[in-house]
Structures are given as structure tokens and as C-alpha cells.
Design an enzyme around this catalytic site. Structure first.
Site, PDB file in Angstrom:
ATOM      1  N   ASN A  61       0.843  -1.204   0.000  1.00  0.00           N
ATOM      2  CA  ASN A  61       0.000   0.000   0.000  1.00  0.00           C
ATOM      3  C   ASN A  61       0.874   1.248   0.000  1.00  0.00           C
ATOM      4  O   ASN A  61       1.899   1.304   0.673  1.00  0.00           O
ATOM      5  CB  ASN A  61      -1.011  -0.009   1.158  1.00  0.00           C
ATOM      6  CG  ASN A  61      -0.396  -0.160   2.526  1.00  0.00           C
ATOM      7  OD1 ASN A  61       0.615  -0.825   2.690  1.00  0.00           O
ATOM      8  ND2 ASN A  61      -0.999   0.456   3.520  1.00  0.00           N
ATOM      9  N   GLU A  63       0.481   5.268   0.457  1.00  0.00           N
ATOM     10  CA  GLU A  63      -0.456   6.313   0.898  1.00  0.00           C
ATOM     11  C   GLU A  63      -0.012   7.697   0.431  1.00  0.00           C
ATOM     12  O   GLU A  63       1.088   7.871  -0.091  1.00  0.00           O
ATOM     13  CB  GLU A  63      -0.596   6.248   2.428  1.00  0.00           C
ATOM     14  CG  GLU A  63      -1.171   4.902   2.867  1.00  0.00           C
ATOM     15  CD  GLU A  63      -1.438   4.789   4.355  1.00  0.00           C
ATOM     16  OE1 GLU A  63      -0.997   5.673   5.129  1.00  0.00           O
ATOM     17  OE2 GLU A  63      -2.095   3.813   4.751  1.00  0.00           O
ATOM     18  N   CYS A  72      -4.138   0.693  -2.526  1.00  0.00           N
ATOM     19  CA  CYS A  72      -3.982  -0.547  -1.770  1.00  0.00           C
ATOM     20  C   CYS A  72      -2.894  -1.429  -2.392  1.00  0.00           C
ATOM     21  O   CYS A  72      -2.601  -1.335  -3.588  1.00  0.00           O
ATOM     22  CB  CYS A  72      -5.289  -1.348  -1.784  1.00  0.00           C
ATOM     23  SG  CYS A  72      -6.645  -0.590  -0.907  1.00  0.00           S
ATOM     24  N   GLU A  74      -3.031  -4.588  -3.089  1.00  0.00           N
ATOM     25  CA  GLU A  74      -3.527  -5.522  -4.116  1.00  0.00           C
ATOM     26  C   GLU A  74      -3.550  -4.877  -5.487  1.00  0.00           C
ATOM     27  O   GLU A  74      -3.113  -5.458  -6.483  1.00  0.00           O
ATOM     28  CB  GLU A  74      -4.954  -5.987  -3.770  1.00  0.00           C
ATOM     29  CG  GLU A  74      -5.071  -6.778  -2.482  1.00  0.00           C
ATOM     30  CD  GLU A  74      -5.332  -5.911  -1.259  1.00  0.00           C
ATOM     31  OE1 GLU A  74      -4.832  -4.766  -1.209  1.00  0.00           O
ATOM     32  OE2 GLU A  74      -6.027  -6.388  -0.352  1.00  0.00           O
ATOM     33  N   CYS A 112     -10.403  -4.851  -0.082  1.00  0.00           N
ATOM     34  CA  CYS A 112     -11.534  -3.914  -0.068  1.00  0.00           C
ATOM     35  C   CYS A 112     -12.362  -4.095  -1.347  1.00  0.00           C
ATOM     36  O   CYS A 112     -11.953  -4.798  -2.277  1.00  0.00           O
ATOM     37  CB  CYS A 112     -11.023  -2.476   0.044  1.00  0.00           C
ATOM     38  SG  CYS A 112     -10.325  -1.829  -1.489  1.00  0.00           S
ATOM     39  N   CYS A 115     -10.627  -3.234  -4.666  1.00  0.00           N
ATOM     40  CA  CYS A 115      -9.635  -4.248  -5.061  1.00  0.00           C
ATOM     41  C   CYS A 115     -10.318  -5.516  -5.563  1.00  0.00           C
ATOM     42  O   CYS A 115      -9.844  -6.158  -6.495  1.00  0.00           O
ATOM     43  CB  CYS A 115      -8.706  -4.568  -3.898  1.00  0.00           C
ATOM     44  SG  CYS A 115      -7.540  -3.236  -3.562  1.00  0.00           S
TER      45      CYS A 115
HETATM   46  N1  THU Z   1      -5.249  -1.439   2.457  1.00  0.00           N
HETATM   47  C1  THU Z   1      -4.687  -2.284   1.546  1.00  0.00           C
HETATM   48  O1  THU Z   1      -3.586  -2.037   1.041  1.00  0.00           O
HETATM   49  N2  THU Z   1      -5.386  -3.397   1.213  1.00  0.00           N
HETATM   50  C2  THU Z   1      -6.581  -3.764   1.754  1.00  0.00           C
HETATM   51  O2  THU Z   1      -7.126  -4.798   1.390  1.00  0.00           O
HETATM   52  C3  THU Z   1      -7.228  -2.907   2.742  1.00  0.00           C
HETATM   53  C4  THU Z   1      -6.547  -1.638   3.065  1.00  0.00           C
HETATM   54  C5  THU Z   1      -4.483  -0.254   2.853  1.00  0.00           C
HETATM   55  C6  THU Z   1      -5.065   1.063   2.443  1.00  0.00           C
HETATM   56  C7  THU Z   1      -4.451   1.986   3.462  1.00  0.00           C
HETATM   57  O3  THU Z   1      -3.152   2.362   3.026  1.00  0.00           O
HETATM   58  C8  THU Z   1      -4.300   1.121   4.701  1.00  0.00           C
HETATM   59  O4  THU Z   1      -4.394  -0.217   4.254  1.00  0.00           O
HETATM   60  C9  THU Z   1      -5.337   1.386   5.769  1.00  0.00           C
HETATM   61  O5  THU Z   1      -6.610   1.296   5.272  1.00  0.00           O
END
Ligand code: THU
Length: 160
Positions: A61, A63, A72, A74, A112, A115
Site C-alpha cells: 500500500n 499512501e 492498496c 492488491e 476492499c 480491489c
Molecule cells: N489497504 C490495503 O492495502 N489493502 C486492503 O485490502 C485494505 C486496506 C491499505 C489502504 C491503506 O493504506 C491502509 O491499508 C489502511 O486502510
């Protein structure tokens, strides 16, 4: 009135029950969590995808101060795989997360909704199931197809 029962079948495996290929993918997903950029959530996610020719691609991930601009793990992994290896179908994805203390989660997280939608299209593009492995230290959820994670999914009518 009719009823429609939608069923999700999940195998819960221990690491010793994984194949060598699955363990390799899991190791790569675990490593990917350390390349996460998560200064806001402090939640590090790693995803590793296995392609038909055995290539493994990972993502984490990423940000951003403008929160919705982040991505994310994925989607980072899937988009990278499809942009670098457009002719290699994705066969499997493994997803791992570490909590704000840096510990691997005991119970897995699931991708999520956005994804799942992207993984679904990757599966359609692959022309075969993508197996999903969700890692938790207490058990690894194995789901045989992305379709199972997104029942009643959106698909453009008439699109093959
Ligand atoms: N996140 C992912 O990378 N994958 C997921 O399946 C759920 C959430 C990340 C997004 C964000 O950077 C952090 O997790 C918190 O939500």
C-alpha cells in the site's frame, strides 16, 4: 418469492499445508509489507501475485497526504503485473498485513471492494480462476476464485 443463497467456501490452512509455490508467494507478500508507505494509517499491507509462467510480482500500500490518492497493496501489485506482463495471466494472489505495532495479523484481512472489482477483471482477463490466499498467523484463508469474493458483481452487460 424465491430465495437465492450465495455460498462462500473457505479453506483454512496452516503454513505447513501450503505448497512450496504458495509458501514462496507468501514469503514475497510478507516481504512486501516492509516496502509499504503508510505514514498515515501505520498499517502495512503486502500483496504478491503469481503469473502463469511462475513470475512473482509484489506490491504494497502506498499512501498520500491527499488520502484517496493512495493505493492498496492488491491494486498496486495487480496493475504492475498487468502493465509489465500483459500476456501473463495472474493465477494466484497472497495478501498479508501488519498492524500499527508492526505485527503480522492473527486473522487475515480481505481485499476492499475496489480491489475485489479489479481482481475480478484480472480474473476475467486471465481466463481462469485466481486463487486468493489471505494470511493470518493463526490460519491462512484459501479461496479458489475471486468470483466468490464478489457475488452479484457488476459486469458490463454483453461484455465477454
Ligand atoms: N489497504 C490495503 O492495502 N489493502 C486492503 O485490502 C485494505 C486496506 C491499505 C489502504 C491503506 O493504506 C491502509 O491499508 C489502511 O486502510
Amino acid at each position: 418469492m424465491k430465495e437465492l443463497d450465495l455460498h462462500l467456501h473457505v479453506l483454512v490452512k496452516q503454513e505447513e499445508e501450503l505448497t512450496p509455490e504458495e509458501v514462496e508467494l507468501l514469503d514475497e507478500a510478507r516481504r512486501a509489507t516492509y516496502r509499504s508507505y503508510a505514514p498515515y494509517s501505520h498499517f502495512s499491507v503486502g500483496a504478491a501475485v503469481a503469473l502463469a509462467d511462475g513470475t512473482i510480482v509484489s506490491g504494497s500500500n502506498q499512501e498520500n497526504a491527499a488520502y484517496p490518492s493512495g493505493l492498496c497493496a492488491e491494486r498496486t501489485a495487480v496493475f504492475y503485473a498487468n502493465s509489465q506482463y500483459p500476456d501473463q495471466p495472474i493465477r494466484r494472489i497472497c495478501i498479508v498485513a501488519r498492524d500499527t505495532k508492526g505485527e503480522f495479523l492473527q486473522r487475515p484481512i480481505s481485499p476492499c471492494g475496489a480491489c475485489r472489482q479489479v481482481l475480478l477483471e484480472a480474473e476475467q482477463r486471465a481466463g481462469g480462476d485466481i486463487e486468493v490466499l489471505l494470511y493470518g498467523t493463526e490460519g491462512i484463508y484459501a479461496i479458489s476464485s475471486v468470483k466468490d469474493l464478489l457475488p452479484l458483481c457488476f459486469e458490463l452487460p454483453g461484455r465477454k
